[in-house]
Design a protein around this motif. Structure first.
Motif, mmCIF file in Angstrom:
data_model
loop_
_atom_site.group_PDB
_atom_site.id
_atom_site.type_symbol
_atom_site.label_atom_id
_atom_site.label_comp_id
_atom_site.label_asym_id
_atom_site.label_seq_id
_atom_site.Cartn_x
_atom_site.Cartn_y
_atom_site.Cartn_z
ATOM 1 N N ILE A 14 0.840 -1.205 0.000
ATOM 2 C CA ILE A 14 0.000 0.000 0.000
ATOM 3 C C ILE A 14 0.871 1.250 0.000
ATOM 4 O O ILE A 14 0.612 2.210 -0.738
ATOM 5 C CB ILE A 14 -0.943 -0.011 1.218
ATOM 6 C CG1 ILE A 14 -1.979 -1.142 1.083
ATOM 7 C CG2 ILE A 14 -1.645 1.339 1.374
ATOM 8 C CD1 ILE A 14 -2.756 -1.404 2.346
ATOM 9 N N VAL A 15 1.920 1.244 0.827
ATOM 10 C CA VAL A 15 2.844 2.383 0.885
ATOM 11 C C VAL A 15 3.493 2.614 -0.474
ATOM 12 O O VAL A 15 3.590 3.755 -0.952
ATOM 13 C CB VAL A 15 3.922 2.153 1.963
ATOM 14 C CG1 VAL A 15 5.006 3.231 1.878
ATOM 15 C CG2 VAL A 15 3.307 2.153 3.361
ATOM 16 N N VAL A 16 3.922 1.537 -1.125
ATOM 17 C CA VAL A 16 4.555 1.645 -2.447
ATOM 18 C C VAL A 16 3.583 2.271 -3.446
ATOM 19 O O VAL A 16 3.955 3.161 -4.228
ATOM 20 C CB VAL A 16 5.010 0.247 -2.940
ATOM 21 C CG1 VAL A 16 5.360 0.280 -4.425
ATOM 22 C CG2 VAL A 16 6.207 -0.235 -2.130
ATOM 23 N N HIS A 17 2.330 1.818 -3.416
ATOM 24 C CA HIS A 17 1.319 2.351 -4.338
ATOM 25 C C HIS A 17 1.127 3.856 -4.134
ATOM 26 O O HIS A 17 1.152 4.633 -5.097
ATOM 27 C CB HIS A 17 -0.009 1.623 -4.126
ATOM 28 C CG HIS A 17 -1.087 2.055 -5.074
ATOM 29 N ND1 HIS A 17 -1.272 1.461 -6.298
ATOM 30 C CD2 HIS A 17 -2.023 3.048 -4.981
ATOM 31 C CE1 HIS A 17 -2.283 2.053 -6.923
ATOM 32 N NE2 HIS A 17 -2.752 3.020 -6.150
ATOM 33 N N GLU A 18 0.953 4.259 -2.878
ATOM 34 C CA GLU A 18 0.719 5.674 -2.595
ATOM 35 C C GLU A 18 1.967 6.515 -2.850
ATOM 36 O O GLU A 18 1.866 7.667 -3.272
ATOM 37 C CB GLU A 18 0.239 5.862 -1.157
ATOM 38 C CG GLU A 18 -1.074 5.150 -0.829
ATOM 39 C CD GLU A 18 -2.194 5.511 -1.788
ATOM 40 O OE1 GLU A 18 -2.198 6.636 -2.320
ATOM 41 O OE2 GLU A 18 -3.071 4.659 -2.019
ATOM 42 N N LEU A 19 3.145 5.944 -2.618
ATOM 43 C CA LEU A 19 4.385 6.661 -2.926
ATOM 44 C C LEU A 19 4.512 6.921 -4.424
ATOM 45 O O LEU A 19 5.089 7.939 -4.841
ATOM 46 C CB LEU A 19 5.597 5.880 -2.427
ATOM 47 C CG LEU A 19 5.889 5.952 -0.923
ATOM 48 C CD1 LEU A 19 7.060 5.042 -0.568
ATOM 49 C CD2 LEU A 19 6.187 7.383 -0.490
ATOM 50 N N GLY A 20 3.977 5.995 -5.225
ATOM 51 C CA GLY A 20 3.980 6.215 -6.675
ATOM 52 C C GLY A 20 3.229 7.485 -7.029
ATOM 53 O O GLY A 20 3.726 8.332 -7.783
ATOM 54 N N HIS A 21 2.011 7.638 -6.487
ATOM 55 C CA HIS A 21 1.238 8.856 -6.715
ATOM 56 C C HIS A 21 1.973 10.081 -6.172
ATOM 57 O O HIS A 21 2.050 11.125 -6.831
ATOM 58 C CB HIS A 21 -0.122 8.756 -6.011
ATOM 59 C CG HIS A 21 -1.043 7.711 -6.567
ATOM 60 N ND1 HIS A 21 -1.366 7.635 -7.898
ATOM 61 C CD2 HIS A 21 -1.719 6.699 -5.949
ATOM 62 C CE1 HIS A 21 -2.206 6.629 -8.091
ATOM 63 N NE2 HIS A 21 -2.419 6.046 -6.920
ATOM 64 N N PHE A 22 2.496 9.946 -4.951
ATOM 65 C CA PHE A 22 3.112 11.082 -4.257
ATOM 66 C C PHE A 22 4.321 11.623 -5.014
ATOM 67 O O PHE A 22 4.415 12.825 -5.289
ATOM 68 C CB PHE A 22 3.520 10.638 -2.852
ATOM 69 C CG PHE A 22 4.224 11.686 -2.052
ATOM 70 C CD1 PHE A 22 3.523 12.745 -1.489
ATOM 71 C CD2 PHE A 22 5.602 11.629 -1.849
ATOM 72 C CE1 PHE A 22 4.174 13.723 -0.739
ATOM 73 C CE2 PHE A 22 6.263 12.596 -1.105
ATOM 74 C CZ PHE A 22 5.544 13.644 -0.555
ATOM 75 N N PHE A 23 5.248 10.736 -5.374
ATOM 76 C CA PHE A 23 6.465 11.195 -6.049
ATOM 77 C C PHE A 23 6.177 11.692 -7.467
ATOM 78 O O PHE A 23 6.835 12.615 -7.942
ATOM 79 C CB PHE A 23 7.511 10.082 -6.073
ATOM 80 C CG PHE A 23 8.204 9.895 -4.757
ATOM 81 C CD1 PHE A 23 8.913 10.931 -4.163
ATOM 82 C CD2 PHE A 23 8.162 8.685 -4.097
ATOM 83 C CE1 PHE A 23 9.551 10.775 -2.943
ATOM 84 C CE2 PHE A 23 8.800 8.509 -2.876
ATOM 85 C CZ PHE A 23 9.495 9.554 -2.299
#
Length: 361
Positions: A14-23
């Motif tokens: 989940i963190v990886v997925h949201e980090l994709g959007h964030f970065f």
């Protein structure tokens, strides 16, 4: 510990997925108001220069919040760095980057699997990682870790042909004895299982199925990357085929939909056999998470991309209120489905069933 490890894997994905959007947003200079992992009460938070980072009680999702529609935002509505004011391509990159992050992360997890567990060669038969409580398989004496070599004198080939044959035989043999040849460590056993009927009137014995794999060490880095690439492509192809099978035969396969509770239970079962298998477990879930999110459904990344596609065709976005109503309806439906699946999967857990028996329900 194995359950905690499986939960940790889900949270990381989940963190990886949201980090994709964030970065994808921050690297383009787009304003981000909040980065949140989980839902419900906030357990911890940190206020950065622009973005608030939060970790919430229920770590079964997350989101990246933008200030575009925040009435309390001090950013001017015509600011070029608001997401809604960016060109369609910029917004599409932000929306799709979560999916891309999960797909890329899955590949590196396969590399980790190969580096730690070696090259896995498919062997004839199917391995049983999990057995349902009070199932026909448990009554027959099948145990976790057993390898099924044949069913009714039909020798099982390698996965996936072995799975197709086995499932077909079980499905069409309600209340009919099936003779199984089982390999248990160094022993070869003959067992008889009698499939029960499921809600759709098809036979079931209550087991999970995995390929029968024999491992060998990779010779060098090139072999690790080549083998990982082949494994990744194969897993991605099989996942796509699985989703198509689910969609095209939804009524027949709806019971196979698993929520986070069942996924954690399955991951814990895998971790009990070997913690190294969590690499593969994480990779497969990461691919599934990516494909689910790219589906053109409201409240998912794919649904937002559909709105962008329509905007590109029409030359203007659909009315904001219309988009919000569609997204809210989709969110309610997805949450409803999620709650139903969680309750169903929780009720099927062995520990819950034992508790219900003890209190006499």
């Amino acid at each position: 510990m194995s359950t905690l490890a499986a939960i940790t894997v889900l949270v990381i994905l989940i963190v990886v997925h949201e980090l994709g959007h964030f970065f994808a947003a921050r690297l383009q200079g787009i304003h981000v108001k909040r980065f949140s992992i989980g839902f419900g009460p906030v357990l911890a938070k940190y206020q950065g220069t622009e973005t608030e980072y939060t970790f919430c009680l229920i770590p079964l999702g997350g989101f990246v919040g933008f200030p575009d529609d925040d009435p309390e935002s001090t950013i001017a509505v015509d600011d070029s760095n608001l997401l809604r004011n960016r060109p369609i391509l910029d917004r599409a990159i932000v929306i799709s980057s979560g999916v891309i992050a999960n797909l890329v992360f899955a590949y590196f997890l396969f590399i980790g699997q190969t580096a730690t567990m070696g090259i896995q060669n498919l062997q004839p038969g199917l391995m049983i990682p999990q057995i349902d409580n009070n199932s026909a398989a448990m009554v027959a004496g099948i145990k976790e870790g057993d390898v099924i070599l044949s069913i009714d004198q039909y020798l099982l080939k390698e996965f996936p042909a072995a799975t197709t044959l086995f499932v077909e035989k079980v499905k069409n043999s309600i209340d009919k004895p099936l003779n199984l040849t089982i390999k248990r460590k160094d022993e070869i056993l003959d067992l008889t299982v009698i499939p029960n009927s499921n809600k759709e009137g098809r036979g079931k014995i209550g087991v999970g199925l995995l390929p029968n794999i024999e491992s060998s060490h990779a010779k060098n880095l090139i072999e690790i990357f080549v083998y990982s690439s082949k494994t990744y492509l194969n897993a991605f192809t099989l996942t796509i085929q699985g989703f198509w099978q689910l969609i095209s035969h939804f009524q027949e396969n709806v019971q196979q939909i698993a929520g986070p509770v069942k996924i954690v239970e399955y991951g814990a079962s895998i971790a009990q056999n070997n913690f190294g298998n969590l690499f593969q477990f994480g990779a497969l879930i990461s691919i599934n998470l990516a494909i689910i999110n790219i589906l053109p459904l409201p409240a998912l990344d794919g649904g937002q991309l559909v709105f962008l596609l329509i905007e590109g065709i029409l030359g203007k976005p659909l009315p904001t209120k219309f988009q919000e109503s569609i997204m809210q309806t989709g969110l309610v439906l997805l949450l409803g489905l999620g709650i139903f699946v969680i309750i169903r999967d929780t009720a099927s857990l062995t520990v819950v069933q034992e508790f219900v028996k003890q209190i006499g329900m």
